[in-house]
Structure formats: structure tokens, C-alpha cells
Design an enzyme around this catalytic site. Structure first.
Site, PDB file in Angstrom:
ATOM      1  N   HIS A 111      51.979  40.532 -31.204  1.00  0.00           N
ATOM      2  CA  HIS A 111      53.206  40.281 -31.970  1.00  0.00           C
ATOM      3  C   HIS A 111      54.135  39.326 -31.232  1.00  0.00           C
ATOM      4  CE1 HIS A 111      54.501  43.817 -29.481  1.00  0.00           C
ATOM      5  NE2 HIS A 111      55.633  43.149 -29.416  1.00  0.00           N
ATOM      6  N   HIS A 155      60.337  38.376 -26.848  1.00  0.00           N
ATOM      7  CA  HIS A 155      59.109  38.362 -26.044  1.00  0.00           C
ATOM      8  C   HIS A 155      57.883  38.119 -26.925  1.00  0.00           C
ATOM      9  CE1 HIS A 155      59.163  42.786 -27.052  1.00  0.00           C
ATOM     10  NE2 HIS A 155      57.855  42.629 -27.118  1.00  0.00           N
ATOM     11  N   GLU A 185      54.543  40.322 -22.674  1.00  0.00           N
ATOM     12  CA  GLU A 185      53.987  41.681 -22.560  1.00  0.00           C
ATOM     13  C   GLU A 185      52.482  41.585 -22.707  1.00  0.00           C
ATOM     14  OE1 GLU A 185      55.213  44.158 -25.846  1.00  0.00           O
ATOM     15  OE2 GLU A 185      54.509  46.001 -24.898  1.00  0.00           O
TER      16      GLU A 185
END
Lengths: 133, 133
Positions: B7, B78, B129
Site C-alpha cells: 500500500h 509511507h 515499511e
């Protein structure tokens, strides 16, 4: 309207370092390509479901020079979504008060397809490109 | 190592406005979910090849409060990449001088899977991430 995330563009201060990093992480990295009209050199990193475009300034008038002065480490420069019809997308975006950068209409994009860029002030602080496929 | 872009997380000052915008653009938008431990409310926008997570502060200690003070319009917060093995990913990232945030090791992420976050200073200015799937 949006059919696909085409790419995430990341401005980087050192293109060789960045391409080596993404190769190490398993991306398939293209040779750097000069996009003279845009003032950028681009290396495309392909992952199974999307692409990262690593951007570096090309030439003294490159718009990325100012960007990298403000963000010397680099940063996420823009997102690019694919749409079926750029004129319909433009109309829809204007209907929710999104200003289209440049002359307000589609232009020929880096992939040879019609594109628009929406003002980040009108799109949650993110520079977003829409590309007709 | 990277198998998929899971994502793109975008911090937004007005979650209702942002979810309405992405619905209009053709995304399938979830009901907002409270992630109390992370201090965020999240609406997940699903497109055919990836997801956008729209993040809004939850609670007075939310880390997004400072972010939105610095970026009042919002911004790309992010990127999250999927990996097969979080320990192997951590070792590889450390080998190219990427500092892992927090205690330096994996923690349990929002989707119930082990995750790490890399210091943006070490990753072209982007908070990234990595999530073990």
C-alpha cells in the site's frame, strides 16, 4: 475511473546508488533514460504489481533541482494513476475543485500518452498524475 | 526480496473528504477502522493492483498530529512493500546502512504481520515499511 497505479516516482540525489539499492531489493531496474523535455533522467524499477520511477535532474532547467534543494535526501515526488479517458477524468477532478497544472488540459506524457497533473494543494498534499492508457 | 507493493499510506486532514474523493475516483473504500495502538484511523482504498491507506490522527498521542502540523494539506506518509522473510530483509537492509526504526527489529504490524520501518534518512527521503506476508 482509476484503473491501475502506474508508478510511484521518487526523486533521488544519486541515481547510481538508488538503482543499486532497488536491484538489491529484488526490483528489475532499467537502464537510465534521458527525458530531455521533462528535465529528468529516469530509471524504472519493475515489481510484479507496479513500478517505481527513480528520477534525477537532467540539465540546468530541471524542475527537480529545486525539489532536491528542498529535499536533499530525495522524496516521493508523485504518484501516477491510469485512467481510461483523460477528458472525463479532468472533468470529474474539476468538479471537486482540483486545479490541473499547466494550461489546464492534457499534455503528452513521458510514456507518449495524454496526462494531467493535479495541484498538490487540491489533493491531500500529494502531486498526482493521471495518465490515459 | 520485495514481492509486492502492499500500500501507499497518505495522511489526510479530513478523512470524510478524502474517502469521498477516492470513491468518486473509482476506488473501493472500506469503513474507517480505529488502529488504537498506532494512533490512527484508517480507510483502505482498494484498486486492482494495490491499496491506498488514508490515515487520520486518533487520540492526543497520535504521531500523525505532528505530521499534519508540518504538512497541513496532508501528504504521502509511507510506502509498504511485502517481503517473504522479514529477518532476511532486515539483514539485507542493514548491510546497506539502513537504520531500522524503533528497537531495530520487527514488530507486529497493523495487518497482524511482522513489519519494520526504515529511517527515511537512509531511504531517499521516503518512510518505507517492509511487511512479511
Amino acid at each position: 475511473m482509476i484503473t491501475w497505479l502506474n508508478h510511484i516516482a521518487i526523486a533521488v540525489p544519486d541515481l547510481s546508488e538508488a538503482t543499486a539499492r532497488y536491484e538489491l531489493l529484488g526490483g528489475k531496474v532499467s537502464e537510465p533514460q534521458a527525458r530531455v523535455e521533462e528535465g529528468v533522467t529516469v530509471a524504472v524499477v519493475t515489481f510484479p504489481n507496479t513500478k517505481i520511477e527513480l528520477l534525477h535532474p537532467l540539465g540546468e532547467a530541471s524542475p527537480l533541482i529545486d525539489y532536491l534543494e528542498e529535499h536533499p535526501r530525495g522524496g516521493v515526488h508523485h504518484l501516477c494513476f491510469e485512467v481510461e479517458d483523460i477528458d472525463a477524468a479532468s472533468t470529474l477532478l474539476r468538479s471537486v475543485n482540483c486545479r490541473i497544472l499547466g494550461n489546464g488540459g492534457p499534455k503528452n506524457g513521458a510514456h507518449g500518452k495524454p496526462v494531467i497533473f493535479v495541484d498538490p494543494n487540491d489533493f491531500h498534499g500529494a502531486l498526482v498524475e493521471f495518465e490515459q492508457m
